[in-house]
Design an enzyme around this catalytic site. Structure first.
Site, mmCIF file in Angstrom:
data_model
loop_
_atom_site.group_PDB
_atom_site.id
_atom_site.type_symbol
_atom_site.label_atom_id
_atom_site.label_comp_id
_atom_site.label_asym_id
_atom_site.label_seq_id
_atom_site.Cartn_x
_atom_site.Cartn_y
_atom_site.Cartn_z
ATOM 1 N N GLU A 43 0.661 -0.535 -5.431
ATOM 2 C CA GLU A 43 -0.293 0.555 -5.589
ATOM 3 C C GLU A 43 0.371 1.740 -6.283
ATOM 4 O OE1 GLU A 43 -3.659 2.592 -2.882
ATOM 5 O OE2 GLU A 43 -1.626 2.941 -2.170
ATOM 6 N N ASP A 74 -0.693 5.605 -7.157
ATOM 7 C CA ASP A 74 -1.664 6.679 -6.938
ATOM 8 C C ASP A 74 -1.463 7.731 -8.032
ATOM 9 O OD1 ASP A 74 -3.652 7.952 -5.612
ATOM 10 O OD2 ASP A 74 -2.677 7.944 -3.669
ATOM 11 N N GLU A 118 -4.771 3.716 -8.303
ATOM 12 C CA GLU A 118 -5.675 4.667 -7.653
ATOM 13 C C GLU A 118 -5.784 5.823 -8.631
ATOM 14 O OE1 GLU A 118 -7.427 5.149 -4.748
ATOM 15 O OE2 GLU A 118 -7.223 3.011 -4.375
ATOM 16 N N HIS A 151 0.851 -1.189 0.000
ATOM 17 C CA HIS A 151 0.000 0.000 0.000
ATOM 18 C C HIS A 151 0.890 1.243 0.000
ATOM 19 C CE1 HIS A 151 -3.302 2.675 0.895
ATOM 20 N NE2 HIS A 151 -2.741 3.050 2.038
ATOM 21 N N ASN A 152 0.518 2.255 -0.798
ATOM 22 C CA ASN A 152 1.344 3.476 -0.911
ATOM 23 C C ASN A 152 2.808 3.120 -1.158
ATOM 24 O OD1 ASN A 152 -0.911 5.015 -0.477
ATOM 25 N ND2 ASN A 152 -0.368 5.680 1.580
#
Length: 527
Positions: A191, A193, A240, A161-162
């Protein structure tokens, strides 16, 4: 080692290389400290005698001597039969034979005449004990050994994540190293973004924060370079996506140009309506994003010009208060029966008997570029509504990302982690995914693969518990503190993580101010 000292003295770097040449595994920081202690003239260079002193300090371990003497008839040499006895009684080597003992002697015994006599000196024994063959982790698990032909949803997948953040989540830098590091550790779901950037170049950063920005194309170029360095199995790019349709098309172009044939952009012939296996998707990159239309429609559009083609995607949105309300509605199937109660308590509005009232949802419309949408095949992003909704309506190629707050309510398991943040969650993640060759895919136990499973971790009715016994002998080369080379207070904690019945934690007593060598005999038991 005489040849290494023909030029006189050697420095720290050559000392480290010489130790490695002699199969002595030792961290650089420990070698540096011991080197400093034995460099009598403090010139940064040591003699052969000083090197021998360093060698003895690193390799001399009282507990290993004790074990060696237990099985050696003269406390100098292990005969082949002695080694067989040690491997059987101490190492629990299954199907032990003299052939295995002979192979170990040939591999680790440094003294030629001892090796030819099919015997082992203490030095050879030490080298064997320090080798990978004696690590706690099973050698068989260092390669992929599980069945990799199940559908993707039958596996735990190492996820991040991130991924682009390497320190602070609000004001820290975004860095390509976040992706490189995660991939090298076996992570298979990253991920990204994505936001609109200047000069029509999409960028990657943590939106609405002060974190720095990376170009999207630079990120995927780094991913392409390292994607299959550690594992051959598929990588999922979880987008994302906050970009405008125009920059979504740029993203689609970048993905296709960078990954080429590795990018999965159509259904596999053998899997038109089921999820493929990791084996079938080897060396493939999958895009996870919102998708317009069906896989059949995507297939029919393959090769057509999609530039400027945009579709609308409608999804439900809720603020935090509404999410709390959603939980209550989900518990009651998101409706109220008016039988026996025909008036709304909050509004006072009369309800018609036999009518179901639904909570009105807020929705928003997003514009999705068809070029990017059609790159989504088996990993279509869908907002999670409820488990019942998923059972009734979710398609085989749809998957959900659940926020941490909601996930904690639904389960105690974590799915995606910040790889850049050390701590217990990452320790558990790293430990779990060491298994199966570090491939990033772990086959779930059978009761989690069955659609009609009634397994409840808090209420296990039938079980056959086993006893785990751990004998802790010693530890060496423990991480040093920043302020001192040898003043760490050391102890060992052993903890079992699992279903409530298996949770167990024990620890040794603390050894004060000794980080170089930790010795303590202790047994741990767990039923």
């Amino acid at each position: 080692i005489q040849d290494d000292f023909r030029g006189g003295k050697i420095n720290l770097e050559k000392t480290q290389r010489l130790l490695e040449k002699l199969d002595i595994r030792c961290s650089y920081i420990h070698v540096k400290q011991i080197f400093k202690d034995n460099d009598r003239l403090k010139q940064g260079r040591i003699t052969i005698e000083e090197f021998r002193a360093i060698y003895r300090i690193i390799t001399h371990r009282e507990e290993i001597i004790e074990i060696f003497n237990t099985y050696s008839e003269n406390r100098k040499i292990l005969l082949e039969n002695n080694l067989v006895q040690f491997l059987t009684q101490e190492q629990y080597t299954a199907e032990m034979s003299k052939t295995i003992a002979f192979e170990i002697i040939q591999k680790y015994e440094p003294i030629e005449e001892v090796r030819k006599a099919r015997q082992m000196s203490f030095e050879g024994f030490t080298r064997y004990m320090d080798s990978r063959e004696c690590l706690l982790f099973k050698n068989e698990c260092r390669k992929v050994y599980q069945d990799m032909t199940h559908p993707l949803n039958d596996y735990f997948i190492s996820s991040s994540h991130n991924t682009y953040l390497v320190s602070d989540q609000l004001v820290g830098p975004s860095d390509l190293w976040g992706y490189v590091s995660a991939l090298v550790k076996g992570c298979r779901c990253l991920e990204i973004d994505c936001w609109d950037g200047a000069q029509n170049e999409p960028v990657v950063y943590h939106g609405y924060t002060l974190t720095s920005k990376l170009l999207f194309k630079t990120v995927i170029q780094a991913i392409h370079k390292y994607a299959f360095m550690t594992s051959d199995y598929p990588v999922v790019l979880s987008l994302e996506n906050h970009c405008s349709p125009a920059q979504q098309e740029i993203m689609a172009d970048n993905l296709q140009m960078t990954f080429g044939e590795s990018l999965l952009s159509d259904m596999l012939a053998d899997f038109p309506d089921t999820l493929p296996s990791p084996e079938a998707l080897k060396f493939k990159v999958l895009v996870k994003n919102k998708k317009i239309g069906t896989l059949k429609e995507t297939h029919e559009r393959k090769g057509s010009d999609k530039r400027g083609k945009v579709e609308e995607w409608e999804e439900e949105v809720a603020d935090l208060e509404e999410e709390e309300e959603e939980e209550k509605f989900k518990e009651s199937e998101i409706f109220e029966s008016v039988l026996g109660d025909n008036q709304d308590k909050e509004t006072g509005v009369k309800k018609l008997p036999g009518v179901m009232l639904f909570k009105k949802k807020k929705t928003r419309k997003l514009k999705i570029a068809l070029a990017l949408s059609d790159l989504v095949i088996y990993t279509k992003a869908e907002k999670f509504k409820s488990f019942q909704h998923s059972r009734l309506y979710q398609q085989f190629n749809e998957n959900n990302s659940i926020g941490e707050t909601q996930a904690r309510k639904l389960s105690k398991l974590r799915v995606a982690l910040n790889f850049q943040t050390p701590g217990l969650p990452m320790d558990l993640q790293n430990g779990k995914f060491l298994d199966n060759g570090g491939s990033g895919y772990i086959l779930k136990p059978h009761f989690l693969r069955e659609s009609e499973s009634y397994f409840n971790p808090s209420n296990i009715k039938e079980s056959m518990p086993i006893t785990l016994t751990i004998r802790l002998i010693s530890g060496i080369q423990l991480p040093l503190t920043h302020s001192s080379s040898n003043k760490g207070d050391t102890l060992v904690i052993i903890e079992v993580f699992g279903v409530p019945n298996d949770q167990m934690k024990q620890q040794t007593r603390v050894i004060k101010k000794n980080a170089k060598c930790y010795m303590q005999q202790k047994h741990f038991y767990n039923d």
